[in-house]
Design a protein around this motif. Structure first.
Motif, PDB file in Angstrom:
ATOM      1  N   VAL A 135      -2.201   9.483   7.149  1.00 53.90           N
ATOM      2  CA  VAL A 135      -0.828   9.972   7.079  1.00 53.90           C
ATOM      3  C   VAL A 135      -0.230  10.152   8.465  1.00 53.90           C
ATOM      4  CG1 VAL A 135       0.563  11.986   6.466  1.00 53.90           C
ATOM      5  CG2 VAL A 135      -1.047  11.041   4.807  1.00 53.90           C
ATOM      6  N   ALA A 136      -1.024  10.583   9.425  1.00 57.39           N
ATOM      7  CA  ALA A 136      -0.518  10.816  10.779  1.00 57.39           C
ATOM      8  C   ALA A 136       0.022   9.538  11.417  1.00 57.39           C
ATOM      9  CB  ALA A 136      -1.621  11.416  11.650  1.00 57.39           C
TER      10      ALA A 136
ATOM     11  N   LYS B  92      10.553   9.915  12.536  1.00 56.32           N
ATOM     12  CA  LYS B  92      11.409  11.068  12.264  1.00 56.32           C
ATOM     13  C   LYS B  92      11.974  10.998  10.855  1.00 56.32           C
ATOM     14  CE  LYS B  92      15.418  13.602  14.036  1.00 56.32           C
ATOM     15  NZ  LYS B  92      16.513  13.607  15.041  1.00 56.32           N
ATOM     16  N   GLY B  93      11.787  12.074  10.088  1.00 59.07           N
ATOM     17  CA  GLY B  93      12.272  12.135   8.720  1.00 59.07           C
ATOM     18  C   GLY B  93      11.245  11.704   7.692  1.00 59.07           C
ATOM     19  N   LEU B  94      10.094  11.247   8.172  1.00 58.68           N
ATOM     20  CA  LEU B  94       9.041  10.798   7.249  1.00 58.68           C
ATOM     21  C   LEU B  94       7.913  11.824   7.279  1.00 58.68           C
ATOM     22  CD1 LEU B  94       8.474   8.295   5.437  1.00 58.68           C
ATOM     23  CD2 LEU B  94       7.047   7.428   7.276  1.00 58.68           C
ATOM     24  N   GLY B  95       7.980  12.804   6.362  1.00 59.43           N
ATOM     25  CA  GLY B  95       6.976  13.858   6.306  1.00 59.43           C
ATOM     26  C   GLY B  95       5.689  13.391   5.672  1.00 59.43           C
ATOM     27  N   PRO B  96       4.706  14.283   5.604  1.00 62.84           N
ATOM     28  CA  PRO B  96       3.397  13.925   5.036  1.00 62.84           C
ATOM     29  C   PRO B  96       3.468  13.399   3.607  1.00 62.84           C
ATOM     30  CG  PRO B  96       3.254  16.008   6.226  1.00 62.84           C
ATOM     31  CD  PRO B  96       4.709  15.654   6.154  1.00 62.84           C
ATOM     32  N   ALA B  97       4.327  13.971   2.770  1.00 64.75           N
ATOM     33  CA  ALA B  97       4.404  13.537   1.373  1.00 64.75           C
ATOM     34  C   ALA B  97       4.908  12.100   1.262  1.00 64.75           C
ATOM     35  CB  ALA B  97       5.307  14.475   0.577  1.00 64.75           C
ATOM     36  N   LYS B  98       5.986  11.783   1.995  1.00 67.86           N
ATOM     37  CA  LYS B  98       6.529  10.429   1.963  1.00 67.86           C
ATOM     38  C   LYS B  98       5.554   9.439   2.600  1.00 67.86           C
ATOM     39  CE  LYS B  98      11.476  11.589   1.930  1.00 67.86           C
ATOM     40  NZ  LYS B  98      11.321  13.022   1.662  1.00 67.86           N
ATOM     41  N   ALA B  99       4.915   9.863   3.691  1.00 68.74           N
ATOM     42  CA  ALA B  99       3.926   9.000   4.355  1.00 68.74           C
ATOM     43  C   ALA B  99       2.762   8.708   3.421  1.00 68.74           C
ATOM     44  CB  ALA B  99       3.426   9.657   5.644  1.00 68.74           C
TER      45      ALA B  99
ATOM     46  N   LEU C 113       1.405   5.096   2.190  1.00 68.40           N
ATOM     47  CA  LEU C 113       0.002   4.762   2.435  1.00 68.40           C
ATOM     48  C   LEU C 113      -0.696   4.391   1.127  1.00 68.40           C
ATOM     49  CD1 LEU C 113      -1.797   4.744   4.982  1.00 68.40           C
ATOM     50  CD2 LEU C 113      -2.659   6.971   4.274  1.00 68.40           C
ATOM     51  N   ALA C 114      -0.379   5.108   0.054  1.00 73.67           N
ATOM     52  CA  ALA C 114      -0.964   4.798  -1.252  1.00 73.67           C
ATOM     53  C   ALA C 114      -0.512   3.422  -1.732  1.00 73.67           C
ATOM     54  CB  ALA C 114      -0.568   5.869  -2.273  1.00 73.67           C
ATOM     55  N   ALA C 115       0.763   3.082  -1.520  1.00 70.91           N
ATOM     56  CA  ALA C 115       1.280   1.776  -1.937  1.00 70.91           C
ATOM     57  C   ALA C 115       0.620   0.650  -1.153  1.00 70.91           C
ATOM     58  CB  ALA C 115       2.791   1.731  -1.748  1.00 70.91           C
ATOM     59  N   VAL C 116       0.426   0.866   0.150  1.00 67.50           N
ATOM     60  CA  VAL C 116      -0.225  -0.147   0.987  1.00 67.50           C
ATOM     61  C   VAL C 116      -1.669  -0.362   0.545  1.00 67.50           C
ATOM     62  CG1 VAL C 116      -1.043  -0.657   3.322  1.00 67.50           C
ATOM     63  CG2 VAL C 116       1.263   0.241   2.982  1.00 67.50           C
ATOM     64  N   GLU C 117      -2.377   0.728   0.297  1.00 64.87           N
ATOM     65  CA  GLU C 117      -3.775   0.613  -0.127  1.00 64.87           C
ATOM     66  C   GLU C 117      -3.872  -0.061  -1.495  1.00 64.87           C
ATOM     67  OE1 GLU C 117      -7.838   0.701  -0.189  1.00 64.87           O
ATOM     68  OE2 GLU C 117      -6.447   0.984   1.493  1.00 64.87           O
ATOM     69  N   LEU C 118      -2.953   0.262  -2.392  1.00 62.48           N
ATOM     70  CA  LEU C 118      -2.942  -0.386  -3.698  1.00 62.48           C
ATOM     71  C   LEU C 118      -2.711  -1.885  -3.539  1.00 62.48           C
ATOM     72  CD1 LEU C 118      -3.089  -0.046  -6.757  1.00 62.48           C
ATOM     73  CD2 LEU C 118      -0.624   0.356  -6.758  1.00 62.48           C
ATOM     74  N   GLY C 119      -1.815  -2.253  -2.615  1.00 61.83           N
ATOM     75  CA  GLY C 119      -1.574  -3.670  -2.350  1.00 61.83           C
ATOM     76  C   GLY C 119      -2.822  -4.369  -1.850  1.00 61.83           C
ATOM     77  N   ARG C 120      -3.558  -3.694  -0.971  1.00 60.76           N
ATOM     78  CA  ARG C 120      -4.814  -4.271  -0.470  1.00 60.76           C
ATOM     79  C   ARG C 120      -5.802  -4.476  -1.616  1.00 60.76           C
ATOM     80  NH1 ARG C 120      -4.365  -0.383   3.915  1.00 60.76           N
ATOM     81  NH2 ARG C 120      -3.663  -1.445   5.814  1.00 60.76           N
ATOM     82  N   ARG C 121      -5.891  -3.492  -2.490  1.00 67.63           N
ATOM     83  CA  ARG C 121      -6.849  -3.586  -3.592  1.00 67.63           C
ATOM     84  C   ARG C 121      -6.450  -4.656  -4.600  1.00 67.63           C
ATOM     85  NH1 ARG C 121      -8.793   2.704  -4.740  1.00 67.63           N
ATOM     86  NH2 ARG C 121      -9.149   3.213  -2.532  1.00 67.63           N
ATOM     87  N   VAL C 122      -5.157  -4.808  -4.807  1.00 62.93           N
ATOM     88  CA  VAL C 122      -4.695  -5.876  -5.691  1.00 62.93           C
ATOM     89  C   VAL C 122      -5.057  -7.233  -5.089  1.00 62.93           C
ATOM     90  CG1 VAL C 122      -2.635  -7.044  -6.587  1.00 62.93           C
ATOM     91  CG2 VAL C 122      -2.837  -4.561  -6.765  1.00 62.93           C
TER      92      VAL C 122
END
Length: 225
Positions: free
Chosen positions: A64-65, A71-78, A82-91
């Motif tokens: 997440v870091a 700026k404007g991208l907090g931990p929740a949005k990050a 990150l989850a979408a990117v990892e899902l893409g890798r797994r797909v």
């Protein structure tokens, strides 16, 4: 975002026209969902995607870091991105229901590129094949540092014996992006070739994955010697 015409809102545009028509920043804005009092979700997304951001900011992100520095991208949005990117890798890495035939270095590289291109550490995979060069299993046998992964022939051929593979294909990545083989890569390939000949499980090829490029030991004549 709501002040934009409906056709310019990423979510509405996707629903109406499908994801193919959206830009990288528009796709990211859908994941980000909401902005801040100073910046819209689309503004934040544009900063993420600008200047080769998909590569430098997103494809290589591992925590997440790495993303929350925007700026404007907090931990929740990050975390959502990150989850979408990892899902893409797994797909991309998902095994096909139908056996994949690895009949050429180009096909092998096409299979390996999305699985290894953006890795920040060197990883070594063994692809176990049947008598028709169809993929039985893809298994990681070693993971190292930025520029090395220690591999022994037994790490490659032990899973091949368990799977009763007819032949194997070795693969590893170069995080530097340059797939040119090192002296150690050549020595390991020679050892794998000799071990495979003794065990009756030949080494079909050794592929090195770089940044959008690859090197095939078979294609370059190293396995014909």
């Amino acid at each position: 975002m709501k002040l934009l015409p409906a056709d310019d809102r990423p979510r509405e545009k996707l629903i109406e026209h499908g994801p193919d028509v959206l830009s990288n920043s528009e796709l990211l804005a859908i994941l980000i969902r909401t902005g801040t009092t100073e910046r819209s979700a689309l503004d934040i997304a544009r900063e993420l995607a600008d200047n080769d951001g998909l590569y430098s900011n997103i494809a290589r992100a591992r925590n997440v870091a790495d993303l929350a520095k925007i700026k404007g991208l907090g931990p929740a949005k990050a975390a959502t991105i990150l989850a979408a990117v990892e899902l893409g890798r797994r797909v991309a890495a998902a095994q096909p229901l139908k056996k994949l035939k690895l009949a050429s270095p180009e096909v092998c590289a096409e299979f390996l590129m999305p699985r290894m291109r953006y890795e920040q550490k060197e990883k070594f995979l063994v692809l176990l094949l049947d008598s028709k060069n169809q993929l039985l299993k893809c298994q990681k046998v070693a993971e190292g540092s930025l520029n090395t992964a220690v591999v022994h022939p037994r790490d490659v051929f032990a899973p091949a014996m368990l799977a009763k593979a007819a032949c194997v294909l070795a693969a590893h990545n170069h995080p530097s992006g340059d797939p040119a083989p090192s002296l150690e890569d050549r020595r390991l390939t020679s050892a794998l070739k000799q071990s495979g000949a003794v065990m009756g499980i030949p080494l079909l090829d050794h592929i090195i994955i770089g940044d959008g490029r690859y090197f095939s030991f078979r294609e370059n004549g190293y396995l014909d010697e």
